[in-house]
Design an enzyme around this catalytic site. Structure first.
Site, PDB file in Angstrom:
ATOM      1  N   ARG A 358      -0.161  -4.615  12.515  1.00  0.00           N
ATOM      2  CA  ARG A 358      -1.304  -3.515  13.259  1.00  0.00           C
ATOM      3  C   ARG A 358      -2.494  -4.231  12.985  1.00  0.00           C
ATOM      4  NH1 ARG A 358      -0.072   2.243  13.120  1.00  0.00           N
ATOM      5  NH2 ARG A 358       1.837   2.704  12.027  1.00  0.00           N
ATOM      6  N   HIS A 418       8.101  -5.519   9.864  1.00  0.00           N
ATOM      7  CA  HIS A 418       7.517  -4.514   9.053  1.00  0.00           C
ATOM      8  C   HIS A 418       6.942  -5.464   8.053  1.00  0.00           C
ATOM      9  CE1 HIS A 418       5.231  -0.892   6.817  1.00  0.00           C
ATOM     10  NE2 HIS A 418       5.367  -0.142   7.537  1.00  0.00           N
ATOM     11  N   TYR A 450      -7.492   1.894   1.925  1.00  0.00           N
ATOM     12  CA  TYR A 450      -6.109   1.300   1.472  1.00  0.00           C
ATOM     13  C   TYR A 450      -6.356   0.518   0.514  1.00  0.00           C
ATOM     14  CZ  TYR A 450      -4.422   3.274   6.342  1.00  0.00           C
ATOM     15  OH  TYR A 450      -4.128   3.648   7.183  1.00  0.00           O
ATOM     16  N   HIS A 579      -1.168   3.664  -0.738  1.00  0.00           N
ATOM     17  CA  HIS A 579      -0.362   2.902  -0.331  1.00  0.00           C
ATOM     18  C   HIS A 579       0.376   1.150  -0.450  1.00  0.00           C
ATOM     19  CE1 HIS A 579       0.135  -0.584   3.927  1.00  0.00           C
ATOM     20  NE2 HIS A 579       0.564   1.447   3.794  1.00  0.00           N
TER      21      HIS A 579
END
Length: 675
Positions: A358, A418, A450, A579
Site C-alpha cells: 500500500r 504481502h 498503525y 498491526h
C-alpha cells in the site's frame, strides 16, 4: 484432525467491530475520539457489506450458511441500535454543551434558512442531477453514495418518484453556520431537502427519504502480463462500483409501495434491504467541522529510535555495528525513510529491491526510489496491484516509477505479495547487503497510527535469503513443489512458513511433555486457519500456556475443557491501530522471536507471499518482549475474549494499565536525552 470447535470467521469480525463501538461508548475518551470511533465503526461495516456479505449471500441456502447470515444480520441490528443510542443520547448532547448544535434528525431552524438557502444556490445547486424513476432512463446508484428518494405530488398529475444525488464527492458533507453565539452543524442532504422545491417547482407536496446502495467490491481478474497490464487492471477498477448490490439502506418511514417501486426499478430484489437511521454514511462523522485540540487525544511526539552517539554517522554505518528496531508510531518513521534516502545517493549502492503493498499517497519512499533509478542504480519494486481499495494509488505510483527507470514487477492474480522487505546491494567487501524487514506496509502515512515493527539489519545470511526470494519473485510465477529455496533464517509462505511454525509449536509440546518450561505468546491481526489453530489446541492439551493478542478475526475458542484450557485471547483497541505480528516461543528459557507480515489466515498461508524474520540481537529481544509484556498487562484498553466470543472488560474499579501509553513512556525513557 481432532474434532475441535472454531468461532465463525465473520461473526468474530463483527465482535471486533463491537469492540470499536465500545470505545465510542467510553465517556472517559475525548469527545472527538469517540466520534472518530463511531466513524471507524461505520466505515468497517460498509466494508463488511462490500466484501463479506456477498460471500455470505452466495453461501446462503444451506442450514449452516443461512444460520450464519441470519446471525450476522441480527448482530448488526443490535450494534446499530447501540450506535444510535450513543450518538443521540451521549455524543450529541455533549456537543450541545460545548456550543455545537448538531442538527441530527431534526428540522433546520428557521433562523438559519436565509443562510442555508444562499449556501444551496451558491455552492450546491450546480451539482444537482435529479432523475425520475418512471422516465425510462437507466438509473444506477453509485456505490455508497447518498441519494434522496423524492415522492412528488403533482396534482392533478398524480405522484412521481425521483432520485436526487447528494454530491458529497464534490462538497463537504457538513455545513457549519453560526447564529446567536451558537454553531450549528447541518447535513448536506438536509440542506438539499430544504430546497427541493427549486428542483421540482410544479410539485404540490414533496417528501424525501435518504437511501444508499452498497455494492460488491470483488474484482474479476485474469492472470495476464504485458505492457498494458495496468490499463487492463484500471478497467476492472472502473467496474468495481458497478458490482451487484449487497445492501439497500433506506430511511424509516419510506412508504412500502414506494420502497417496492425503488427496489424493482433499481433491480435490488436480491439485495439485503435494511431500514437504517435517518442519516447514512456516518463514517463521515470524522470530518465534522470542529477544530478544538482539547477534544482530541493529547499530542504525542514520536521518539527518535537512533541513539545520540555518533550522530554524524550515516544510518548505513550504524547498521554495520548493530541491528536497529523501529516501533512506529511511538518512534519516528524517519529512520525508515532515511534507509531509502541513503540508498538513493550512496555511490557504493548498485541495486535496490523492495516490496510495496500500500503506497502512501505522497510517498517519500517512492520518490527516493525514483531518484535512485535516475542516479544510475538498478531499482526493482514488487508492486502489488491487488491491495484492496488502494489499487488506483498503487497504479499511479507504478507508472511514475516506471517512467523514471524503475523495474516494476506485478504479482500474478492468484498470488499476492504481502511481504514487507527491502534490500540494498552495494560494493562492499564484508557487508554487501543491507536491508529491512517489517510487520507493516512501507508507508509513512499509515505509520502515524498503525503500531508496527521494522528491523533494519546488516545480517548477511538473512539478507542473502532475502535476495534469493526477490530473484524468485521477479520471475512472476507461483511457487511449486519443485521450487526449493534453502531458507534457514526467514519463514516464507509458500515455502517453509507453515511447517516451521508447526515445528516451533511441536517443540513447545515436547518440552511440556518432558516437564520442561514452555510457553507461546503470539500477537496477530487475524487468526483463522484451522491447521495452525488445531496445533495450538494440541499444545494447550499438552499443558503449554498460550497467550494470544488478536485484534480482529479470531476463530480460536479459548477456555474450553480438553481443547483450550491453557489459551487466553486478548483484544486491544486504543488510539493506534494494533498491526504488528509477533511470535514468541519460550524454548526452555532461550526464547526464539519472529516478527513479520503474516496473519494466520487461509489467504496468508496458502495464497500469498509472506515473510517472517527472526530477532537475534539480545537487547532487541529484551525490548520486544517487554513491549509485549506491557500489552499482556493491559487492563484498560484490552478485553478478554471468552468462549462465547464476548468482549469482556477487566475490572475498572482500579486504574488499569493502558499498554499504548505505557509503551510510549517506556520508549521515551529509553531514548537519548536530546529527543
Amino acid at each position: 484432525m481432532a474434532e475441535y470447535r472454531f468461532f465463525d470467521r465473520d461473526i468474530s469480525w463483527l465482535s471486533f467491530n463491537e469492540r470499536v463501538l465500545m470505545e465510542a461508548e467510553d465517556q472517559s475518551l475525548p469527545l472527538m475520539e469517540r466520534i472518530r470511533f463511531l466513524s471507524i465503526y461505520s466505515s468497517n461495516l460498509d466494508e463488511f457489506y462490500r466484501v463479506r456479505m456477498p460471500v455470505l449471500q452466495k453461501k446462503a441456502g444451506g442450514a449452516q450458511s443461512d444460520r450464519i447470515f441470519e446471525q450476522a444480520s441480527s448482530i448488526i441490528d443490535i450494534q446499530q441500535n447501540r450506535y444510535g443510542e450513543v450518538l443521540v443520547n451521549s455524543i450529541i448532547p455533549e456537543l450541545d454543551t460545548l456550543g455545537f448544535h448538531f442538527c441530527y434528525r431534526e428540522k433546520i431552524p428557521d433562523i438559519l434558512l436565509p443562510r442555508v438557502n444562499e449556501y444551496f444556490f451558491s455552492q450546491v445547486a450546480g451539482l444537482m442531477q435529479p432523475v425520475f424513476l418512471d422516465s425510462g432512463n437507466v438509473v444506477f446508484p453509485e456505490n455508497n453514495m447518498l441519494y434522496l428518494a423524492v415522492i412528488l405530488n403533482l396534482e392533478p398529475g398524480g405522484e412521481r418518484l425521483a432520485l436526487v444525488n447528494v454530491p458529497t464527492n464534490h462538497i463537504s458533507r457538513f455545513y457549519k453556520v453560526r447564529s446567536e453565539n451558537q454553531d450549528y452543524i447541518l447535513f448536506l442532504e438536509d440542506i438539499i431537502k430544504q430546497n427541493l422545491k427549486s428542483l421540482f417547482p410544479t410539485a404540490v407536496n414533496i417528501q424525501a427519504y435518504n437511501i444508499k446502495v452498497t455494492r460488491d467490491a470483488e474484482l474479476d481478474l485474469v492472470d495476464e502480463d504485458g505492457e498494458d497490464i495496468t490499463e487492463k487492471f484500471e478497467k476492472q477498477l472502473n467496474k468495481r462500483d458497478l458490482g451487484y448490490a449487497t445492501r439497500f439502506l433506506y430511511q424509516p418511514g419510506l412508504p412500502p409501495r414506494h420502497l417496492k417501486n425503488i427496489i424493482d426499478t433499481l433491480d435490488l430484489k436480491s439485495t439485503s434491504v435494511v431500514a437504517g437511521g435517518e442519516h447514512h454514511n456516518l463514517k463521515d462523522l470524522a470530518s465534522l467541522p470542529i477544530w478544538d485540540a482539547s477534544l482530541s487525544y493529547p499530542r504525542r511526539d514520536a521518539v527518535n529510535p537512533l541513539k545520540s552517539d555518533n550522530q554524524t554517522n550515516t544510518l548505513f554505518e550504524k547498521l554495520a555495528d548493530r541491528d536497529i528496531l523501529v516501533h512506529p508510531p511511538y518512534q519516528r518513521y524517519d529512520t525508515v525513510l532515511r534507509f531509502f534516502n541513503e540508498a538513493a545517493i550512496d555511490p557504493t549502492v548498485q541495486e535496490i529491491y523492495t516490496t510495496m503493498y500500500r503506497v502512501a499517497h505522497d510517498s517519500k519512499i517512492a520518490l527516493a526510489l525514483i531518484s535512485a533509478a535516475r542516479n544510475g542504480k538498478q531499482v526493482t519494486v514488487l508492486l502489488e496491484l491487488k491491495a484492496r481499495f488502494d489499487e488506483a494509488n498503487n497504479i499511479h505510483w507504478g507508472k511514475k516509477m516506471k517512467s523514471a527507470g524503475v523495474k516494476i514487477v506485478h504479482s500474478v492474480n492468484a498470488l499476492k505479495i504481502h511481504a514487507k522487505l527491502a534490500l540494498v546491494k552495494r560494493k562492499h567487501e564484508t557487508l554487501p547487503f543491507l536491508g529491512l524487514f517489517a510487520t507493516g506496509n512501507l508507508n509513512e502515512s499509515t505509520a502515524r497510527f498503525y503500531t508496527d515493527h521494522v528491523l533494519l539489519t546488516a545480517n548477511q545470511p538473512m539478507l542473502a535469503e532475502s535476495e534469493r526470494l526477490f530473484l524468485f519473485l521477479r520471475k512472476k510465477k507461483k511457487p511449486e513443489i519443485t521450487d526449493v529455496i534453502p531458507f534457514q533464517h526467514l519463514l516464507v509462505a509458500q515455502f517453509n512458513l507453515q511447517t516451521r511454525f508447526l515445528a516451533l509449536i511441536d517443540r513447545e509440546i515436547a518440552h511440556a511433555n518432558q516437564g520442561l518450561p514452555s510457553g507461546i505468546t503470539i500477537k496477530l491481526n487475524n487468526l483463522e486457519e484451522e491447521v495452525m489453530i488445531s496445533k495450538l489446541y494440541e499444545a494447550s492439551n499438552a499443558g503449554v500456556q498460550i497467550n494470544l493478542i488478536v485484534r480482529s478475526i479470531c476463530r480460536i475458542v479459548p477456555g474450553l475443557p480438553t481443547q483450550s484450557e491453557h489459551i487466553t485471547v486478548r483484544r486491544i483497541v486504543d488510539r493506534y491501530l494494533e498491526h504488528g505480528r509477533v511470535f514468541i516461543f519460550h524454548n526452555n528459557g532461550a526464547p526464539e522471536i519472529f516478527m513479520g507480515s503474516t496473519d494466520w489466515m487461509n489467504r496468508n498461508i496458502y495464497r500469498r507471499i509472506e515473510v517472517c524474520f527472526p530477532i537475534y540481537d539480545d537487547n532487541l529481544k529484551h525490548e520486544l518482549m517487554h513491549l509485549i509484556s506491557l500489552q499482556m498487562e493491559d487492563t484498560a484498553k484490552a478485553v478478554l475474549i471468552d468462549r462465547n466470543l464476548t468482549n469482556k472488560r477487566f475490572d475498572q474499579s482500579e486504574k488499569g494499565v493502558a499498554s499504548q501509553e505505557a509503551i510510549y513512556q517506556y520508549l521515551s525513557g529509553s531514548a537519548s536525552s536530546d529527543h
